[in-house]
Design a protein around this motif. Structure first.
Motif, PDB file in Angstrom:
ATOM      1  N   ILE A  36      -7.642   2.379   3.654  1.00 21.30           N
ATOM      2  CA  ILE A  36      -7.206   1.004   3.898  1.00 21.30           C
ATOM      3  C   ILE A  36      -6.038   0.987   4.882  1.00 21.30           C
ATOM      4  O   ILE A  36      -6.005   0.183   5.817  1.00 21.30           O
ATOM      5  N   GLU A  37      -5.074   1.874   4.687  1.00 20.93           N
ATOM      6  CA  GLU A  37      -3.926   1.943   5.599  1.00 20.93           C
ATOM      7  C   GLU A  37      -4.378   2.177   7.033  1.00 20.93           C
ATOM      8  O   GLU A  37      -3.879   1.547   7.967  1.00 20.93           O
TER       9      GLU A  37
ATOM     10  N   LEU B 138      -3.966  -2.144  -4.709  1.00 24.15           N
ATOM     11  CA  LEU B 138      -4.894  -1.269  -3.993  1.00 24.15           C
ATOM     12  C   LEU B 138      -4.239   0.057  -3.610  1.00 24.15           C
ATOM     13  O   LEU B 138      -4.932   1.060  -3.383  1.00 24.15           O
ATOM     14  N   GLY B 139      -2.903   0.067  -3.546  1.00 27.14           N
ATOM     15  CA  GLY B 139      -2.205   1.312  -3.254  1.00 27.14           C
ATOM     16  C   GLY B 139      -2.332   2.337  -4.363  1.00 27.14           C
ATOM     17  O   GLY B 139      -2.047   3.527  -4.147  1.00 27.14           O
ATOM     18  N   GLU B 140      -2.755   1.921  -5.550  1.00 36.34           N
ATOM     19  CA  GLU B 140      -2.956   2.839  -6.667  1.00 36.34           C
ATOM     20  C   GLU B 140      -4.329   3.485  -6.637  1.00 36.34           C
ATOM     21  O   GLU B 140      -4.593   4.414  -7.405  1.00 36.34           O
ATOM     22  N   THR B 141      -5.220   3.009  -5.786  1.00 33.38           N
ATOM     23  CA  THR B 141      -6.585   3.525  -5.761  1.00 33.38           C
ATOM     24  C   THR B 141      -6.700   4.746  -4.863  1.00 33.38           C
ATOM     25  O   THR B 141      -5.816   5.045  -4.053  1.00 33.38           O
ATOM     26  N   GLU B 142      -7.824   5.427  -4.966  1.00 33.59           N
ATOM     27  CA  GLU B 142      -8.077   6.607  -4.140  1.00 33.59           C
ATOM     28  C   GLU B 142      -8.481   6.241  -2.712  1.00 33.59           C
ATOM     29  O   GLU B 142      -8.659   7.118  -1.871  1.00 33.59           O
ATOM     30  N   HIS B 143      -8.588   4.934  -2.433  1.00 39.40           N
ATOM     31  CA  HIS B 143      -8.969   4.468  -1.095  1.00 39.40           C
ATOM     32  C   HIS B 143      -7.761   4.018  -0.271  1.00 39.40           C
ATOM     33  O   HIS B 143      -7.919   3.428   0.799  1.00 39.40           O
TER      34      HIS B 143
ATOM     35  N   GLY C  46       2.018 -12.704  -2.465  1.00 40.51           N
ATOM     36  CA  GLY C  46       0.670 -12.423  -2.954  1.00 40.51           C
ATOM     37  C   GLY C  46       0.061 -11.227  -2.239  1.00 40.51           C
ATOM     38  O   GLY C  46      -0.578 -10.368  -2.857  1.00 40.51           O
ATOM     39  N   ALA C  47       0.269 -11.155  -0.922  1.00 43.30           N
ATOM     40  CA  ALA C  47      -0.245 -10.024  -0.145  1.00 43.30           C
ATOM     41  C   ALA C  47       0.425  -8.721  -0.576  1.00 43.30           C
ATOM     42  O   ALA C  47      -0.225  -7.675  -0.664  1.00 43.30           O
ATOM     43  N   LEU C  48       1.737  -8.780  -0.838  1.00 44.39           N
ATOM     44  CA  LEU C  48       2.448  -7.599  -1.319  1.00 44.39           C
ATOM     45  C   LEU C  48       1.858  -7.117  -2.650  1.00 44.39           C
ATOM     46  O   LEU C  48       1.638  -5.916  -2.854  1.00 44.39           O
TER      47      LEU C  48
ATOM     48  N   LEU D 164       0.818  -1.207   0.000  1.00 41.64           N
ATOM     49  CA  LEU D 164       0.000   0.000   0.000  1.00 41.64           C
ATOM     50  C   LEU D 164       0.856   1.263   0.000  1.00 41.64           C
ATOM     51  O   LEU D 164       0.517   2.275  -0.618  1.00 41.64           O
ATOM     52  N   GLU D 165       1.979   1.206   0.711  1.00 41.43           N
ATOM     53  CA  GLU D 165       2.848   2.369   0.849  1.00 41.43           C
ATOM     54  C   GLU D 165       3.669   2.629  -0.414  1.00 41.43           C
ATOM     55  O   GLU D 165       4.240   3.710  -0.568  1.00 41.43           O
ATOM     56  N   PHE D 166       3.709   1.623  -1.294  1.00 40.94           N
ATOM     57  CA  PHE D 166       4.578   1.712  -2.449  1.00 40.94           C
ATOM     58  C   PHE D 166       3.763   2.071  -3.693  1.00 40.94           C
ATOM     59  O   PHE D 166       2.598   2.417  -3.612  1.00 40.94           O
ATOM     60  N   SER D 167       4.382   1.977  -4.860  1.00 42.25           N
ATOM     61  CA  SER D 167       3.723   2.331  -6.113  1.00 42.25           C
ATOM     62  C   SER D 167       3.997   1.260  -7.156  1.00 42.25           C
ATOM     63  O   SER D 167       5.150   0.979  -7.472  1.00 42.25           O
ATOM     64  N   VAL D 168       2.937   0.668  -7.683  1.00 38.94           N
ATOM     65  CA  VAL D 168       3.113  -0.372  -8.698  1.00 38.94           C
ATOM     66  C   VAL D 168       3.726   0.214  -9.972  1.00 38.94           C
ATOM     67  O   VAL D 168       4.493  -0.454 -10.677  1.00 38.94           O
TER      68      VAL D 168
END
Length: 413
Positions: free
Chosen positions: A265-266, A256-261, A248-250, A78-82
């Motif tokens: 989530i964090e 999901l880290g790319e979404t506006e939510h 898989g969790a990563l 979540l903290e990172f960027s795909v």
């Protein structure tokens, strides 16, 4: 099982005490959790008339620890960027190859120097090659380095490690249990694992608008159910394809880290990450039998020394190949030192094949030492780099001071 709730309560109390001690000493909580787990685990000797060992609750705590690994890696994603990860694909492939190749060769040489048989050498090479995704993730979060320029390389390396693990476990299982292995089967297994990862990452590039709509849920309860369903289904499905559930969790976190939510989530995941993450390291301690460690001291210390040298060298080479500063490259080498769950998996494979009995205590002591040393090296990476830089002159003091993270923020550590 009637006292299982009480035992879990005691476990949480011990973990809280470990946390208070670590705060007082200003040191990572990880080694304290592991050591306390060892002293009260099913394998520990009974002291006095009262049996304080965690026996009935051990399987439940182990499962809760597995959840901790999922939450740790999910939060890092979540903290990172795909998009950053995909852009760095080529450099990650080079860095991952350097890390795996160097450590695997050192593992083969170590087993050969110990005079162990070929199958034992191959198991040991696997034990010393793959970093612990759980410990690495915990260190990145605790030291607030998820936005550092070298983090994409660190995450890429642990993902590369997992592809290697999927392929190597297939090869080694064939050698240990059937005496041979199919080249086609190995290629297929590795290709499926890699394809799964790339498919999830690609999804993160094209499905963001759709995910934004799906996750636009007012109810916190339903929102969490949807997020958890995605996390557990994709992580579990990945495991059936020989991709570790933690990876898989990563990947789910990266998407999901790319979404506006992401921020929502964090906020909801953070308490679960802390509690269940601590449970993982405590449960790891429960799995270690301290009575078997004595005969493996010298082999474990030798392997630790090789790992420290190999990982630092690999980190420097990987970082420099990606154009990172020497300081950032040193951070890579000092962060990926820790070994954990994957090394234990390799040792258990050797035990199942009836190999030398020293493999399990060797792996346990090796992992325990690096679980203690790894977070400490990462925390003190700035001081270590400064000291070594005086000798090797990698970077001028002015360049070191001016090192910055993306978006103009100073990098941590």
């Amino acid at each position: 099982m009637e006292h299982i709730v009480f035992e879990v309560g005691l476990a949480l109390t011990l973990m809280a005490v470990a946390g208070l001690i670590s705060i007082r000493l200003r040191f990572s909580i990880i080694p304290f959790l592991i050591l306390i787990g060892m002293t009260v685990g099913p394998h520990a000797p009974q002291l006095g008339m009262v049996d304080l060992r965690f026996i009935q609750s051990a399987p439940l705590i182990e499962f809760m620890g597995r959840l901790g690994v999922l939450f740790l890696l999910f939060y890092v994603g979540l903290e990172f960027s795909v998009s950053r990860l995909i852009r760095a694909g080529r450099s990650i492939a080079i860095g991952g190859t350097i890390h795996v190749g160097l450590n695997f060769v050192l593992g083969l040489l170590f087993g050969w120097m110990m005079g162990w048989p070929l199958k034992e050498i191959l198991v040991v090479a696997g034990i010393v090659t793959v970093s612990s995704s759980a410990i690495v993730a915990k260190v990145l979060v605790d030291l607030k380095r998820t936005a550092n320029p070298e983090t994409e390389m660190i995450l890429g390396i642990i993902m590369f490690d997992d592809v290697f693990l999927a392929v190597y476990l297939t090869i080694l299982s064939g050698l240990l249990f059937s005496g041979a292995t199919s080249v086609g089967g190995v290629i297929l297994s590795g290709g499926i694992a890699l394809g799964f990862m790339l498919a999830i990452l690609a999804l993160g590039r094209v499905a963001v608008p759709w995910l934004n709509r799906v996750l636009n849920i007012g109810s916190t309860e339903v929102f969490l159910l949807v997020v958890f369903a995605a996390l557990f289904l994709i992580s579990g499905f990945g495991e059936t394809l020989h991709v570790a559930e933690a990876i898989g969790a990563l990947l789910v976190g990266l998407v999901l880290g790319e979404t506006e939510h992401r921020k929502r989530i964090e906020h909801l995941i953070l308490p679960l990450r802390e509690v269940f993450g601590a449970m993982f390291f405590f449960s790891f301690g429960l799995s270690i039998d301290p009575r078997t460690l004595g005969g493996a001291v010298w082999p474990a210390l030798g392997a630790v020394l090789l790992t420290l040298v190999g990982n630092f060298t690999a980190g420097m080479l990987a970082g420099r190949s990606a154009g990172l500063s020497p300081k950032a490259a040193a951070n890579i080498g000092l962060t990926i030192v820790a070994r954990g769950e994957f090394s234990i998996i390799m040792a258990n494979l050797g035990k199942s094949a009836g190999l030398l009995s020293i493999l399990q205590p060797f792996a346990a002591l090796y992992v325990l030492i690096l679980a203690v040393v790894g977070p400490l090296l990462a925390k003190e990476s700035k001081a270590i780099f400064t000291t070594l830089n005086k000798v090797f002159k990698w970077q001028s003091p002015r360049e070191t001071k001016a090192s910055t993270a993306p978006h103009g923020k100073k990098e941590h550590g």
